[in-house]
Design a protein around this motif. Structure first.
Motif, PDB file in Angstrom:
ATOM      1  N   LEU A   1     -68.971  42.385   5.292  1.00 25.32           N
ATOM      2  CA  LEU A   1     -70.231  41.961   5.917  1.00 25.32           C
ATOM      3  C   LEU A   1     -71.073  43.172   6.347  1.00 25.32           C
ATOM      4  O   LEU A   1     -72.305  43.133   6.292  1.00 25.32           O
ATOM      5  N   SER A   2     -70.392  44.256   6.765  1.00 24.41           N
ATOM      6  CA  SER A   2     -71.122  45.487   7.111  1.00 24.41           C
ATOM      7  C   SER A   2     -71.840  46.042   5.887  1.00 24.41           C
ATOM      8  O   SER A   2     -72.993  46.480   5.960  1.00 24.41           O
ATOM      9  N   TYR A   3     -71.129  45.992   4.745  1.00 26.40           N
ATOM     10  CA  TYR A   3     -71.763  46.463   3.510  1.00 26.40           C
ATOM     11  C   TYR A   3     -72.908  45.551   3.083  1.00 26.40           C
ATOM     12  O   TYR A   3     -73.909  46.010   2.532  1.00 26.40           O
ATOM     13  N   VAL A   4     -72.752  44.244   3.341  1.00 21.85           N
ATOM     14  CA  VAL A   4     -73.850  43.311   3.033  1.00 21.85           C
ATOM     15  C   VAL A   4     -75.105  43.727   3.782  1.00 21.85           C
ATOM     16  O   VAL A   4     -76.206  43.806   3.219  1.00 21.85           O
ATOM     17  N   MET A   5     -74.931  43.983   5.092  1.00 22.05           N
ATOM     18  CA  MET A   5     -76.079  44.376   5.905  1.00 22.05           C
ATOM     19  C   MET A   5     -76.678  45.691   5.398  1.00 22.05           C
ATOM     20  O   MET A   5     -77.895  45.847   5.334  1.00 22.05           O
ATOM     21  N   GLN A   6     -75.814  46.629   5.035  1.00 23.91           N
ATOM     22  CA  GLN A   6     -76.312  47.921   4.577  1.00 23.91           C
ATOM     23  C   GLN A   6     -77.012  47.799   3.223  1.00 23.91           C
ATOM     24  O   GLN A   6     -78.062  48.418   2.990  1.00 23.91           O
ATOM     25  N   VAL A   7     -76.434  47.005   2.333  1.00 28.85           N
ATOM     26  CA  VAL A   7     -77.063  46.819   1.029  1.00 28.85           C
ATOM     27  C   VAL A   7     -78.397  46.116   1.176  1.00 28.85           C
ATOM     28  O   VAL A   7     -79.412  46.504   0.569  1.00 28.85           O
ATOM     29  N   MET A   8     -78.445  45.080   2.004  1.00 27.76           N
ATOM     30  CA  MET A   8     -79.697  44.372   2.209  1.00 27.76           C
ATOM     31  C   MET A   8     -80.736  45.261   2.898  1.00 27.76           C
ATOM     32  O   MET A   8     -81.922  45.217   2.577  1.00 27.76           O
ATOM     33  N   ASN A   9     -80.259  46.049   3.859  1.00 28.36           N
ATOM     34  CA  ASN A   9     -81.176  46.991   4.508  1.00 28.36           C
ATOM     35  C   ASN A   9     -81.726  48.004   3.509  1.00 28.36           C
ATOM     36  O   ASN A   9     -82.889  48.396   3.589  1.00 28.36           O
ATOM     37  N   SER A  10     -80.858  48.420   2.590  1.00 26.30           N
ATOM     38  CA  SER A  10     -81.330  49.371   1.574  1.00 26.30           C
ATOM     39  C   SER A  10     -82.389  48.731   0.691  1.00 26.30           C
ATOM     40  O   SER A  10     -83.379  49.376   0.318  1.00 26.30           O
TER      41      SER A  10
END
Length: 584
Positions: free
Chosen positions: A279-288
């Motif tokens: 989920l942390s990576y989801v947030m980071q990918v979406m933020n990117s």
């Protein structure tokens, strides 16, 4: 994009700062992306086994990564600021240098307010693109690629959700950018109009107050200000749609991941820590992805500004010095050989037509004519402020197009119809004519121009501050200072474009006497008053852009109907040859 690539060449010494900034962003992103891996281990190993030392160990590692990310982020901010503002300064300098090369014909292509906007607002847009866009431009793709790769490493099945959600977001953002792109160009044109209204209103504030037109000017400003507000609202109404689009896709992805990830945990094919890290990576990918979308919005606006700046830089300079140009002007002899001129190639009528005129070195020539007879246009061809459309203009026996422009204009002193003095002291303004002039030389020029009369009454004399536009002295005083400034150039040709209109007749007579003491200087006097030209060697009458008559005062008074009409309207009470006027 070609305009932006071209402007990036102006980075010059700041290119190194930009490269270091990009490297720092990459390092910062690596530190941040490593934190979710530590979180997964902390939950799955430390929390699950109740291993307190392991939890502390991972916590310290996460803290170190966060601190290092912070340090690299601060260093990036320093290098990015240097690159952005250094680049902006280089672009402004390049524009200003290019404008200094423009001829009058080039300047006719741009409004003054538009040039001001292109050197200020448009450059600021580019600087903001670096300050606000450089970080996400590198951070977004790095985080996207590494985030997706680590997501597939943690759970290939859940990572497939990215494959579905990312194109949806990309399509939405594409349509938003396609809609907003052209709007930024129109927005900058409205800013041009606003600057034009503000410039006119402030420059002519005395006239506005004198005619009590404050309410009219306020209404005019209100209209263009409202237009800017409406254009901005419309543009950014579409531009901010990227945020809800991003949120829709992000929350949809989170719901899908929680749904499928929860089922996988129930079936023991995924651990809780892995889902948390995922989920942390989801947030980071979406933020990117959001960062990349914002970069495209900034880039879209900056492309519009880059195009406007490139128009200034790419404007072909119409008047340049030829190769192996002549730098010595032999004397002040001037010849117009069948000269015709029009301001625009597609103009239907010529401003000047078939002008043939010969002026000997040292002569004093007067030019008379009605409004619109192209008197100023004629003399602007001498220092090559414009080029003749047909025929040739010669100074010192050579075509003006053979001379080095700087040398030619140094040899031709022109006192413009509109007096221009700059902010600063009297001394600083006079030294435009001769930067090396000492006080004695400056006072000598002032005495010749009758400017010493009022300067001696000022407490600080030559060090008197004129203020912006020299608004603290009268029009006649401005004219005399402009004459003194031109005398300091020691030119071979002096052109007075109605430049004694604001001085009294007695002062004009003193100036005329002082100029008579310059026998080697050719003097051309454009005037509305016959008293200003009646003592010249020759008087040229222009009518509708053509030479109507040439002669002395007596000759024209005896034979030319136009001159006779001007004389009767101005010199009532004088004798046949204007002796009354001569005594004025």
């Amino acid at each position: 994009m070609q305009d932006m690539k071209r402007l990036l060449k102006y980075l010059g010494p700041y290119r190194k700062d930009m490269l270091i900034g990009a490297l720092l962003i990459f390092v910062e992103t690596c530190f941040e992306l490593f934190i979710p891996v530590l979180i997964a281990d902390l939950i799955d190993v430390g929390v699950a086994n109740g291993d307190i030392p392991y939890i502390f160990s991972k916590g310290i590692q996460m803290g170190i990564c966060a601190i290092l990310a912070l340090i690299t982020g601060l260093l990036y901010a320093r290098f990015a600021a240097r690159a952005a503002y250094g680049w902006g300064a280089q672009i402004r300098a390049a524009q200003y240098e290019q404008v200094q090369k423009y001829s009058f014909a080039n300047l006719d292509h741009f409004d003054t307010s538009s040039l001001v906007t292109r050197m200020t607002t448009d450059v600021t847009v580019l600087q903001n693109a670096i300050n606000g866009g450089f970080r996400p431009l590198f951070r977004g793709p790095s985080m996207l690629i590494m985030g997706v790769a680590l997501s597939f490493w943690m759970s290939p099945r859940l990572a497939l959700i990215f494959v579905v959600c990312t194109p949806v977001l990309g399509i939405i953002l594409f349509f938003i950018l396609r809609k907003v792109g052209p709007m930024y160009g129109r927005l900058q044109k409205v800013v041009d109009r606003l600057n034009n209204v503000v410039q006119e209103g402030l420059t002519a504030i005395r006239a506005v107050k004198a005619f009590v037109r404050g309410e009219y000017e306020e209404e005019k400003f209100r209209d263009v200000n409202q237009d800017l507000m409406d254009s901005s609202q419309t543009t950014f109404h579409y531009a901010v749609l990227n945020l809800p689009a991003f949120q829709f896709v992000m929350y949809a992805a989170i719901v899908l991941i929680m749904w499928f990830g929860g089922n996988m945990i129930l079936h023991s094919t995924l651990q809780v820590g892995d889902l948390t890290g995922f989920l942390s990576y989801v947030m980071q990918v979406m933020n990117s992805l959001m960062m990349i979308a914002n970069v495209f919005l900034l880039l879209t606006r900056s492309l519009a500004s880059a195009h406007r700046i490139s128009e200034v830089l790419d404007e072909p300079v119409l008047l340049t010095s030829p190769e192996n140009a002549r730098k010595e002007i032999p004397d002040g002899r001037i010849d117009f050989e069948n000269v015709s001129f029009k301001y625009h190639e597609d103009a239907q009528e010529y401003a000047l037509s078939g002008v043939t005129l010969h002026i000997q070195a040292g002569q004093t020539i007067g030019i008379l004519g009605g409004t619109g007879s192209s008197k100023t246009t004629l003399v602007q061809l001498i220092p090559r402020l414009y080029d003749a459309t047909e025929g040739s203009v010669k100074v010192g026996g050579h075509d003006v197009r053979e001379y080095d422009l700087q040398s030619l204009r140094d040899a031709v002193g022109m006192i413009l119809q509109k007096n221009v003095l700059f902010s600063g002291t009297v001394r600083e303004n006079l030294q435009w004519g001769n930067p090396e002039a000492d006080d004695e030389t400056l006072w000598a020029a002032c005495r010749a121009a009758c400017a010493d009369e009022f300067l001696e009454r000022m407490p600080r004399g030559l060090d008197t501050d004129l203020g912006q536009g020299a608004n603290n002295i009268s029009g006649g005083q401005k004219q005399r200072l402009c004459i003194a400034r031109t005398l300091l150039k020691r030119p071979k040709v002096m052109i007075f474009d109605d430049s004694t209109s604001a001085v009294d007749t007695a002062t004009e007579g003193k100036i005329r006497t002082a100029l008579a003491g310059l026998p080697d200087v050719t003097k051309i006097i454009i005037a509305q008053r016959i008293t200003s030209v009646m003592h010249t060697d020759q008087i040229v009458i222009l009518d509708d852009g053509k030479v109507h008559a040439i002669g002395t005062h007596k000759e024209l008074l005896a034979s030319d109907p136009i001159y006779q009409e001007i004389y009767r309207s101005q010199m009532k009470g004088g004798d046949e040859y204007g002796s009354t006027a001569a005594q004025c």
